[in-house]
Design an enzyme around this catalytic site. Structure first.
Site, PDB file in Angstrom:
ATOM      1  N   PRO A  26      40.566  13.145  32.125  1.00 49.46           N
ATOM      2  CA  PRO A  26      41.855  13.075  32.726  1.00 49.46           C
ATOM      3  C   PRO A  26      41.996  13.981  33.189  1.00 49.46           C
ATOM      4  CG  PRO A  26      41.627  13.339  30.205  1.00 49.46           C
ATOM      5  CD  PRO A  26      40.167  13.066  30.720  1.00 49.46           C
ATOM      6  N   MET A  27      42.492  14.265  34.518  1.00 47.02           N
ATOM      7  CA  MET A  27      43.157  15.392  35.112  1.00 47.02           C
ATOM      8  C   MET A  27      44.485  15.087  36.108  1.00 47.02           C
ATOM      9  SD  MET A  27      39.504  16.964  36.272  1.00 47.02           S
ATOM     10  CE  MET A  27      38.881  15.495  36.990  1.00 47.02           C
ATOM     11  N   GLN A 103      45.518   7.493  30.372  1.00 53.75           N
ATOM     12  CA  GLN A 103      45.713   8.358  29.548  1.00 53.75           C
ATOM     13  C   GLN A 103      47.294   8.796  29.347  1.00 53.75           C
ATOM     14  OE1 GLN A 103      45.777  12.874  29.706  1.00 53.75           O
ATOM     15  NE2 GLN A 103      44.280  12.918  27.885  1.00 53.75           N
ATOM     16  N   GLY A 171      46.124  13.307  22.769  1.00 54.25           N
ATOM     17  CA  GLY A 171      46.685  14.036  21.378  1.00 54.25           C
ATOM     18  C   GLY A 171      46.243  15.414  21.331  1.00 54.25           C
ATOM     19  N   ALA A 172      46.119  16.292  22.573  1.00 50.97           N
ATOM     20  CA  ALA A 172      45.326  17.335  22.665  1.00 50.97           C
ATOM     21  C   ALA A 172      46.070  18.499  23.355  1.00 50.97           C
ATOM     22  CB  ALA A 172      43.981  17.033  23.498  1.00 50.97           C
ATOM     23  N   HIS A 173      45.768  19.661  23.408  1.00 52.28           N
ATOM     24  CA  HIS A 173      46.128  20.903  24.472  1.00 52.28           C
ATOM     25  C   HIS A 173      47.547  21.512  24.081  1.00 52.28           C
ATOM     26  CE1 HIS A 173      42.905  18.903  27.204  1.00 52.28           C
ATOM     27  NE2 HIS A 173      42.427  19.242  26.321  1.00 52.28           N
ATOM     28  N   TYR A 175      50.225  19.571  23.540  1.00 53.67           N
ATOM     29  CA  TYR A 175      51.496  18.506  23.900  1.00 53.67           C
ATOM     30  C   TYR A 175      51.883  17.962  22.719  1.00 53.67           C
ATOM     31  CZ  TYR A 175      49.982  19.901  28.675  1.00 53.67           C
ATOM     32  OH  TYR A 175      49.868  20.784  29.780  1.00 53.67           O
TER      33      TYR A 175
HETATM   34  C1  FMN Z   1      43.196  20.059  37.439  1.00 55.56           C
HETATM   35  C2  FMN Z   1      42.990  19.756  36.069  1.00 55.56           C
HETATM   36  C3  FMN Z   1      44.085  18.845  35.257  1.00 55.56           C
HETATM   37  C4  FMN Z   1      44.024  18.262  33.912  1.00 55.56           C
HETATM   38  N1  FMN Z   1      44.775  17.487  33.502  1.00 55.56           N
HETATM   39  C5  FMN Z   1      44.529  17.166  32.338  1.00 55.56           C
HETATM   40  C6  FMN Z   1      45.154  15.890  31.701  1.00 55.56           C
HETATM   41  O1  FMN Z   1      46.199  15.275  32.257  1.00 55.56           O
HETATM   42  N2  FMN Z   1      45.031  15.358  30.196  1.00 55.56           N
HETATM   43  C7  FMN Z   1      43.896  16.066  29.739  1.00 55.56           C
HETATM   44  O2  FMN Z   1      43.773  15.703  28.643  1.00 55.56           O
HETATM   45  N3  FMN Z   1      43.322  17.039  29.980  1.00 55.56           N
HETATM   46  C8  FMN Z   1      43.395  17.575  31.309  1.00 55.56           C
HETATM   47  N4  FMN Z   1      42.794  18.579  31.858  1.00 55.56           N
HETATM   48  C9  FMN Z   1      41.431  19.046  31.198  1.00 55.56           C
HETATM   49  C10 FMN Z   1      40.261  18.055  31.711  1.00 55.56           C
HETATM   50  O3  FMN Z   1      40.233  16.754  31.182  1.00 55.56           O
HETATM   51  C11 FMN Z   1      38.872  18.722  31.017  1.00 55.56           C
HETATM   52  O4  FMN Z   1      38.918  18.446  29.727  1.00 55.56           O
HETATM   53  C12 FMN Z   1      38.627  20.255  31.581  1.00 55.56           C
HETATM   54  O5  FMN Z   1      38.745  20.185  32.801  1.00 55.56           O
HETATM   55  C13 FMN Z   1      37.335  20.483  30.948  1.00 55.56           C
HETATM   56  O6  FMN Z   1      36.303  19.795  31.615  1.00 55.56           O
HETATM   57  P1  FMN Z   1      35.512  20.270  32.992  1.00 55.56           P
HETATM   58  O7  FMN Z   1      34.847  21.657  32.650  1.00 55.56           O
HETATM   59  O8  FMN Z   1      34.357  19.317  33.259  1.00 55.56           O
HETATM   60  O9  FMN Z   1      36.411  20.586  34.111  1.00 55.56           O
HETATM   61  C14 FMN Z   1      42.834  18.977  33.220  1.00 55.56           C
HETATM   62  C15 FMN Z   1      41.982  19.867  33.739  1.00 55.56           C
HETATM   63  C16 FMN Z   1      41.993  20.281  35.239  1.00 55.56           C
HETATM   64  C17 FMN Z   1      40.973  21.128  35.974  1.00 55.56           C
END
Ligand code: FMN
Length: 367
Positions: A26-27, A103, A171-173, A175
């Site tokens: 999810p991004m 998500q 449920g992460a990060h 929030y």
């Molecule tokens: C631009 C961006 C937006 C993100 N937004 C979310 C999000 O909305 N929800 C979430 O759980 N993680 C979010 N993440 C974290 C990513 O899902 C992922 O866990 C993290 O980028 C590590 O994976 P990677 O190293 O393959 O990028 C985001 C990451 C990036 C780079």
């Protein structure tokens, strides 16, 4: 057989049948003005579906609470226009051969964006803390808590009704849900607080139970969790396997089918004395399926990427070693797939020379 082909084996979880093990992480992209995902957002996901991503997890999309978001360009998962936007997304992803889960997200107490935009109500969280010792919103009443659980359940029911293939709860990060898990942001003295992580998991347990009730027994429910917080990258919720077990097992009882275990670097061990990562431990302790994530296929992690550091493609041998050992079932890829819709197909076909890596410029548009 080329070693990578193991990631292109099917995976089944209840009603979900994936053609391979690659998940788009999810991004958040903030390309949905007024909370409405339009055709440019659908096009972006369709490109991943066309290019062999097994399961797309959408960007975080917020539930129906007055202050679930700090950004008007983040998609809503409620209301007529956003839901009809999401309907077009899932129909088009299906037509392209893909599968997708939204998500579902509530940010909790967060700092306002630089634009100064604010929701109509104050940010809400377990105790009003945006970070340890720093108030940034209000403490939720029991009725706020019940309303929030209801909002997640409603959004989960909508996702099933629209035709999505599963649902993921964020449920992460650091929030909202994680603010309940984390002691510095959860100082409540009622039944939603407590000295132990297991006690502070009550909000998530009730929320998952309500989501399960809303979607029925066969619809897969994922829960994304992390030790790290945006407020503190070194934070840890569970410091021992025993604490992790006491945290996760009740969530399984409530209805979680798959844990999406967020790490910045998937190869980092979770506890001393074993090289198992977070997804490895979650699977071992709960017996449930897990998704690993964090710098898969890239040289640098995503927080450094926000500081402008570029990442180049990197080998997948260590990922495959852990996968072959059975540590996790699925692998989620973030930035590599954000920058290149064709990532999964390229690794499937051994076209590693065509991988592009990631740099911050990729965030400026929906590639
Ligand atoms: C631009 C961006 C937006 C993100 N937004 C979310 C999000 O909305 N929800 C979430 O759980 N993680 C979010 N993440 C974290 C990513 O899902 C992922 O866990 C993290 O980028 C590590 O994976 P990677 O190293 O393959 O990028 C985001 C990451 C990036 C780079």
């Amino acid at each position: 057989m080329d070693k990578i082909q193991v990631l292109f084996q099917p995976f089944r979880l209840k009603s979900l049948e994936l053609k391979n093990r690659i998940v788009m992480a999810p991004m958040t992209r903030s390309f949905s003005p007024g909370g409405v995902p339009a055709s440019n957002v659908a096009d972006y996901y369709v490109r991943r579906a066309e290019d062999e991503v097994g399961l797309i997890v959408s960007e975080g999309t917020v539930v129906n609470r007055p202050a679930s978001s700090n950004d008007p360009d983040i998609p809503h998962f409620y209301g007529e226009k956003p839901l009809s936007g999401w309907k077009a997304v899932i129909d088009r992803v299906h037509a392209a051969g893909g599968l997708m889960a939204p998500q579902l997200w509530h940010m909790g107490v967060v700092a306002p964006k630089d634009t100064g935009w604010l929701p109509l109500a104050p940010f809400e969280g377990p105790s009003g803390y945006v970070a340890p010792g720093r108030i940034g919103g209000v403490a939720m009443t029991e009725s706020d808590i019940a309303g929030t659980i209801q909002a997640f359940a409603q959004a989960a029911a909508e996702s099933k009704a629209l035709g999505f293939d599963a649902v993921e709860i964020h449920g992460a990060h650091g929030y909202l849900i994680d603010q309940f898990f984390w002691h510095p942001t959860n100082q409540r003295t009622d039944g939603y607080g407590g000295r132990t992580l297991a006690e502070r998991a009550r909000f998530a347990v009730e929320l998952i139970r309500a989501v399960r009730k809303a979607v029925g027994p066969d619809f897969p429910i994922g829960l994304r969790i992390s030790q790290w917080k945006l407020q503190d990258f070194a934070a840890r919720l569970a410091t021992t396997p025993q604490e992790m077990e006491a945290w996760l097992v009740p969530l399984v009882g409530a209805g979680v089918d798959i844990f999406h275990c967020s790490q910045r670097r998937f190869w980092e061990p979770e506890f001393t004395g074993s090289d198992l990562n977070f997804a490895g431990w979650a699977k071992k302790l709960t017996g449930k399926s897990t998704i690993t994530v964090g710098s898969i296929g890239l040289s640098g992690d995503f927080l450094n990427a926000f500081q402008g550091e570029s990442s180049t493609p990197s080998a997948l041998d260590e990922l495959l070693r852990r996968y072959d050992r059975g540590d996790f079932d699925l692998v989620a890829v973030g930035r590599a797939l954000l920058a290149d819709a064709g990532w999964a197909q390229k690794i499937h076909e051994g076209r590693s020379g065509e991988l592009v890596g990631f740099n911050k410029e990729a965030l400026a548009s929906l590639l």
